[in-house]
Design an enzyme around this catalytic site. Structure first.
Site, PDB file in Angstrom:
ATOM      1  N   HIS A 277      26.108  45.349  50.826  1.00 18.74           N
ATOM      2  CA  HIS A 277      25.037  46.174  51.402  1.00 18.74           C
ATOM      3  C   HIS A 277      25.586  47.358  52.192  1.00 18.74           C
ATOM      4  O   HIS A 277      24.847  48.301  52.484  1.00 18.74           O
ATOM      5  CB  HIS A 277      24.146  45.312  52.294  1.00 18.74           C
ATOM      6  CG  HIS A 277      22.684  45.599  52.141  1.00 18.74           C
ATOM      7  ND1 HIS A 277      22.030  45.515  50.934  1.00 18.74           N
ATOM      8  CD2 HIS A 277      21.746  45.995  53.041  1.00 18.74           C
ATOM      9  CE1 HIS A 277      20.759  45.831  51.093  1.00 18.74           C
ATOM     10  NE2 HIS A 277      20.560  46.140  52.359  1.00 18.74           N
ATOM     11  N   ARG A 280      24.904  50.656  50.470  1.00 24.61           N
ATOM     12  CA  ARG A 280      23.556  51.203  50.677  1.00 24.61           C
ATOM     13  C   ARG A 280      23.462  51.865  52.055  1.00 24.61           C
ATOM     14  O   ARG A 280      22.913  52.964  52.188  1.00 24.61           O
ATOM     15  CB  ARG A 280      22.537  50.074  50.536  1.00 24.61           C
ATOM     16  CG  ARG A 280      21.055  50.472  50.669  1.00 24.61           C
ATOM     17  CD  ARG A 280      20.215  49.283  50.229  1.00 24.61           C
ATOM     18  NE  ARG A 280      18.823  49.368  50.608  1.00 24.61           N
ATOM     19  CZ  ARG A 280      17.864  49.954  49.882  1.00 24.61           C
ATOM     20  NH1 ARG A 280      18.175  50.558  48.744  1.00 24.61           N
ATOM     21  NH2 ARG A 280      16.606  49.948  50.285  1.00 24.61           N
TER      22      ARG A 280
END
Length: 337
Positions: A277, A280
């Site tokens: 993540h 992102r």
């Protein structure tokens, strides 16, 4: 029902709705009056459902979970996974009779899970799953009572700072991914860094989802399709990478482990739960630091609420400039004073 002679008259001691129903006790001067009252109580039960006791729901909790999956959960993208987790939860709670399932039962379960080392985030997720089951069954008409978990508050979680890769760390990581034996890991990472896509939805990209330098993310967390443009060079790299004999319609095979190993080799320390993540977060953070629009970022990331996207707002250059120019001790403010 019973009528008996007592001091001062005749006592009616009655439960007209049967065991579990409301009990009535009243004394009359004559036996005739007592019998008349007893007959009236019987008619009230048949004429007014409010006088009848609630019937017990003797279904087991697992039966309700099965109903939820049959009529709703099976249609959800992650329905099978949620169903599996729900069944494990029910088994750990001893599969109680549904009308005996209560906040106390669930909080006892949560306490044991905490002692086992389960995170509060996971427990909040389990709470949300089971609460949603009852909400859906109420909507479908399979549960007539209140949601037993409706008033139970979730644990308050202190959010961790969102980690993102610096200008120096990005090429370091890409170099380590180049050295990886997995040929997919680097390009998946490049797509995530270029679009803000999640690892899972990027890893599962199909050739049909790339058209005219636009990537259409379909298997998203929210279930909604979103489209993000990419450079001509990245689009060409994706098409050249595609090997139908290896991955069929998909661009990539699994590369999660290869990414984790590259992060370790690059000596990048990440907060727990922010492995893939971080790509992102890196896209979103650099987007704002370079002057990107917060509303545009919301659309690119696919956030339903701007509140989620606002976590990156403080990185915008204007944010810092305004803090200097508009604080109450700034020179311009002193002149106004």
């Amino acid at each position: 029902m019973a009528i008996k002679k007592v001091e001062g008259g005749w006592l009616v001691d009655s439960q007209p709705a049967g065991r579990g129903g409301k009990r009535f006790r009243k004394t009359f001067k004559t036996q005739a009056e007592a019998k008349q009252h007893e007959a009236w109580l019987k008619t009230k039960v048949t004429q007014n459902s409010e006088w009848a006791p609630d019937r017990r729901d003797v279904r087991k909790l697992l039966e309700l979970v099965d109903l939820w999956y049959q009529h709703h959960g099976s249609s959800l993208r992650a329905g099978a996974n949620t169903y599996s987790r729900l069944k494990n939860m029910v088994a750990a709670m001893g599969n109680p009779v549904s009308d005996r399932f209560s906040v106390d039962v669930f909080t006892d379960y949560r306490t044991k899970r905490i002692e086992e080392g389960i995170s509060l985030n996971n427990l909040n997720r389990e709470h949300a799953y089971l609460r949603a089951v009852f909400n859906e069954l109420i909507t479908l008409g399979y549960w007539k009572k209140e949601n037993p978990l409706a008033k139970l508050r979730q644990f308050k979680i202190q959010e961790n700072e969102l980690m993102f890769l610096s200008e120096k760390q990005i090429p370091t990581l890409l170099n380590e991914l180049t050295a990886s034996e997995n040929r997919h890991a680097k390009l998946i990472s490049k797509v995530c860094l270029s679009t803000g896509g999640r690892w899972g939805e990027t890893e599962s990209l199909k050739k049909s989802q790339l058209r005219n330098q636009l990537i259409q993310f379909a298997r998203t967390k929210s279930g909604k399709v979103r489209t993000v443009p990419i450079s001509k060079e990245l689009a060409a790299e994706l098409l050249a990478h595609h090997a139908p004999g290896e991955t069929g319609d998909r661009f990539f095979a699994s590369a999660y482990s290869a990414f984790r190993e590259a992060i370790e080799r690059a000596k990048i320390d990440l907060p727990k739960g922010q492995l893939t993540h971080v790509l992102r977060h890196t896209f979103a953070s650099h987007f704002m630091m370079r002057g990107g629009n917060i509303v545009a970022l919301q659309k690119i990331l696919g956030h339903e609420s701007l509140t989620m996207t606002m976590r990156y707002a403080h990185l915008a250059p204007q944010y810092f400039q305004d803090a200097v120019k508009l604080n109450p001790l700034a020179p311009s403010r002193r002149k106004l004073g």
